[in-house]
Design a protein around this motif. Structure first.
Motif, short mmCIF file in Angstrom:
data_model
loop_
_atom_site.label_atom_id
_atom_site.label_comp_id
_atom_site.label_asym_id
_atom_site.label_seq_id
_atom_site.Cartn_x
_atom_site.Cartn_y
_atom_site.Cartn_z
N VAL A 150 0.88 -1.07 0.00
CA VAL A 150 0.39 -0.29 -0.38
C VAL A 150 0.78 1.11 -0.37
CG1 VAL A 150 -1.99 -1.23 1.25
CG2 VAL A 150 -0.34 0.38 2.65
N ARG A 151 0.19 2.37 0.11
CA ARG A 151 0.77 3.66 -0.23
C ARG A 151 -0.13 4.29 0.57
NH1 ARG A 151 1.01 4.06 -5.64
NH2 ARG A 151 2.86 3.68 -6.70
N TYR A 152 0.57 4.73 2.34
CA TYR A 152 -0.26 5.00 3.15
C TYR A 152 0.31 6.55 3.67
CZ TYR A 152 -0.64 5.85 8.12
OH TYR A 152 -1.78 6.68 9.40
N LEU A 153 -0.28 7.40 4.47
CA LEU A 153 0.57 8.81 5.71
C LEU A 153 -0.50 9.41 6.51
CD1 LEU A 153 -0.08 11.43 3.99
CD2 LEU A 153 1.67 10.41 2.21
N THR A 163 -5.67 16.67 -0.99
CA THR A 163 -3.97 17.17 -1.99
C THR A 163 -3.17 15.68 -2.60
OG1 THR A 163 -4.56 19.32 -1.52
CG2 THR A 163 -2.77 18.00 -2.51
N VAL A 164 -3.29 14.90 -1.24
CA VAL A 164 -2.42 13.94 -2.06
C VAL A 164 -3.22 12.55 -2.17
CG1 VAL A 164 -1.15 11.31 -0.90
CG2 VAL A 164 -0.73 13.88 0.67
N ARG A 165 -4.25 12.42 -2.12
CA ARG A 165 -5.52 11.82 -2.32
C ARG A 165 -5.87 11.92 -3.42
NH1 ARG A 165 -10.96 10.14 -2.02
NH2 ARG A 165 -12.15 8.18 -1.66
N GLN A 166 -5.85 13.20 -4.13
CA GLN A 166 -6.22 13.47 -5.84
C GLN A 166 -4.84 13.49 -6.78
OE1 GLN A 166 -9.21 14.74 -6.57
NE2 GLN A 166 -9.99 14.05 -4.97
N LYS A 167 -4.14 13.47 -6.62
CA LYS A 167 -2.66 13.74 -6.58
C LYS A 167 -2.34 12.65 -7.03
CE LYS A 167 -0.37 17.85 -5.45
NZ LYS A 167 0.35 18.31 -6.47
N LEU A 168 -2.95 11.51 -6.14
CA LEU A 168 -2.27 10.08 -5.86
C LEU A 168 -3.59 9.62 -7.65
CD1 LEU A 168 -1.76 8.27 -2.92
CD2 LEU A 168 -0.37 8.82 -4.38
N THR A 185 6.78 16.21 1.51
CA THR A 185 6.28 17.09 1.29
C THR A 185 4.91 17.18 3.11
OG1 THR A 185 6.63 17.86 -0.98
CG2 THR A 185 4.40 19.23 -0.02
N TYR A 186 3.54 16.35 2.74
CA TYR A 186 2.57 16.16 3.81
C TYR A 186 2.60 15.12 4.85
CZ TYR A 186 0.82 18.37 -0.56
OH TYR A 186 0.34 19.41 -1.72
N ALA A 187 3.96 14.25 4.62
CA ALA A 187 3.75 12.94 6.15
C ALA A 187 3.92 14.12 6.98
CB ALA A 187 5.08 11.58 5.72
N ALA A 188 2.69 13.62 8.33
CA ALA A 188 3.03 14.35 9.75
C ALA A 188 4.09 13.13 10.02
CB ALA A 188 2.48 14.16 9.93
N GLN A 230 -10.47 10.18 10.20
CA GLN A 230 -9.50 10.68 11.20
C GLN A 230 -9.66 10.04 11.97
OE1 GLN A 230 -12.12 14.34 11.59
NE2 GLN A 230 -10.50 15.54 12.78
N LYS A 231 -8.47 10.52 12.41
CA LYS A 231 -8.27 9.89 13.57
C LYS A 231 -6.60 10.33 14.66
CE LYS A 231 -7.68 5.17 16.38
NZ LYS A 231 -6.95 3.92 16.24
N ASP A 232 -7.26 10.51 15.86
CA ASP A 232 -6.28 11.32 16.82
C ASP A 232 -5.42 12.58 15.64
OD1 ASP A 232 -5.84 8.48 18.25
OD2 ASP A 232 -4.18 7.89 17.65
N GLN A 233 -6.84 13.39 15.59
CA GLN A 233 -6.17 14.71 14.83
C GLN A 233 -5.46 14.78 13.86
OE1 GLN A 233 -4.77 16.41 18.93
NE2 GLN A 233 -5.95 17.35 19.22
N ARG A 234 -5.23 13.86 13.16
CA ARG A 234 -4.64 13.20 11.84
C ARG A 234 -5.27 12.66 11.16
NH1 ARG A 234 1.55 11.57 13.08
NH2 ARG A 234 2.07 13.92 14.61
N TYR A 235 -5.53 12.97 9.64
CA TYR A 235 -5.96 12.52 8.08
C TYR A 235 -5.20 11.46 7.76
CZ TYR A 235 -8.39 16.16 10.01
OH TYR A 235 -9.59 17.82 10.38
N HIS A 236 -5.91 10.48 7.35
CA HIS A 236 -5.16 9.28 7.46
C HIS A 236 -4.93 8.81 5.51
CE1 HIS A 236 -3.65 8.15 11.31
NE2 HIS A 236 -4.51 8.62 11.04
N VAL A 237 -4.47 8.15 4.94
CA VAL A 237 -4.63 8.23 3.36
C VAL A 237 -4.17 6.84 3.01
CG1 VAL A 237 -4.05 9.35 1.21
CG2 VAL A 237 -4.62 11.00 3.14
N LEU A 238 -5.22 6.50 2.43
CA LEU A 238 -4.16 4.70 2.00
C LEU A 238 -4.69 4.65 0.77
CD1 LEU A 238 -3.10 2.36 2.89
CD2 LEU A 238 -5.35 1.88 3.94
N GLN A 239 -3.55 4.12 -0.07
CA GLN A 239 -4.33 3.62 -1.53
C GLN A 239 -3.00 1.98 -1.53
OE1 GLN A 239 -1.48 5.14 -5.16
NE2 GLN A 239 -3.61 5.39 -6.08
#
Length: 297
Positions: A150-153, A163-168, A185-188, A230-239
């Motif tokens: 997977v790709r995850y951040l 933004t990450v979701r749309q670019k991927l 650029t975007y990963a916490a 959204q969890k723990d004050q972060r937004y998770h993206v997964l592909q």
């Protein structure tokens, strides 16, 4: 940890023992000729920049290095003052402390020689070594459950996640290069994003690390994006990049890192066993080893 050793009076004896066990370290900082430069001094004990850097390295990643640096210096000063006071009061001659120090010293030396033996056995593994092991154990590595890549951040804002979701989703040219830039650029937490996104791993184990259910991941087709969570004050993206079903024939690239680790561990264990056996044989030959008959083999 950077905490006062004596903040709890009930742990006084334990703290004294810790301080006395620091003797070798502190004596190592002691010199008749002071170093040309140092960070702090207590009497003839000096804290150099190299020693401070090692202390900070032992702490691990820290958000505020300036604050941690000051805390480390303060703790070193406190420890050194207390160590000097313990010596002044001759606490090392107290029988209870003396026996515990003796056991501690024995344990430290055993650990040190064990580590030296195992470090000596760290092999330089070639690709052929890894491939040979893989071919010999290939049947045992046949997938018993689905494996995925997977790709995850995780990001700190919903806008960044979108933004990450749309670019991927829209960019299929050189996706690995794009992914590297997105993580940077975007990963916490870029190191975690890289770790989770590297190679294949069991689908079930992956969902235990991420805020996605196994059903949600199983429902994805290759290349498809999961909904932002959204969890723990972060937004998770997964592909989902690639999936191999249960029973699929394994590929070397999936297991290469684990095989290298396993071969190194095996080499260390073998070296340790041989060295201990050599010591036993020499001790028996020199007449310094006596065992009950049932253990004399």
């Amino acid at each position: 940890m950077l905490v006062p050793l004596l903040q709890d009076p009930s742990r006084g004896l334990r703290a004294i023992l810790i301080l006395l066990c620091l003797a070798m370290v502190l004596v190592g900082c002691r010199s008749k000729q002071p170093p040309s430069s140092y960070v702090a001094r207590v009497g003839s004990h000096y804290l150099t920049q190299d020693e401070l850097s090692r202390m900070l390295d032992d702490i691990g990643p820290i958000p505020d290095s300036a604050e941690a640096r000051q805390q480390a210096i303060d703790q070193w000063v406190t420890n050194t003052l207390l160590y000097r006071e313990a010596l002044r009061r001759d606490l090392a001659s107290v029988e209870e402390i003396k026996q515990k120090l003796k056991r501690q010293r024995r344990s430290l030396l055993i650990t040190a020689i064990t580590n030296r033996i195992k470090e000596k056995a760290t092999p330089s593994l070639s690709r052929e070594d890894v491939r040979t092991y893989f071919e010999q154990h290939k049947d045992q590595m046949r997938l018993r459950e689905p494996y995925v890549n997977v790709r995850y951040l995780a990001t700190s804002s919903s806008a960044a996640a979108e933004t990450v979701r749309q670019k991927l989703r829209s960019n299929t040219a050189r996706p690995d290069s794009l992914w590297t830039r997105l993580v940077r650029t975007y990963a916490a937490d870029s190191s975690r994003a890289v770790q989770i996104s590297r190679g294949f791993q069991p689908e079930r184990r992956l969902t235990q690390q991420l805020p996605y259910s196994q059903n949600a991941l199983s429902a994805l087709d290759e290349g498809e994006m999961a909904a932002i969570v959204q969890k723990d004050q972060r937004y998770h993206v997964l592909q989902l990049v690639r999936r191999f079903s249960e029973g699929a024939e394994p590929k070397l690239s999936w297991f290469a890192d684990r095989i290298r680790q396993r071969l190194r561990i095996r080499a260390r264990k073998q070296m340790y066993t041989r060295e201990v056996q050599r010591l036993r044989s020499e001790a028996r030959a020199d007449g310094v080893l006596e065992l009950p008959r049932s253990q004399s083999r």
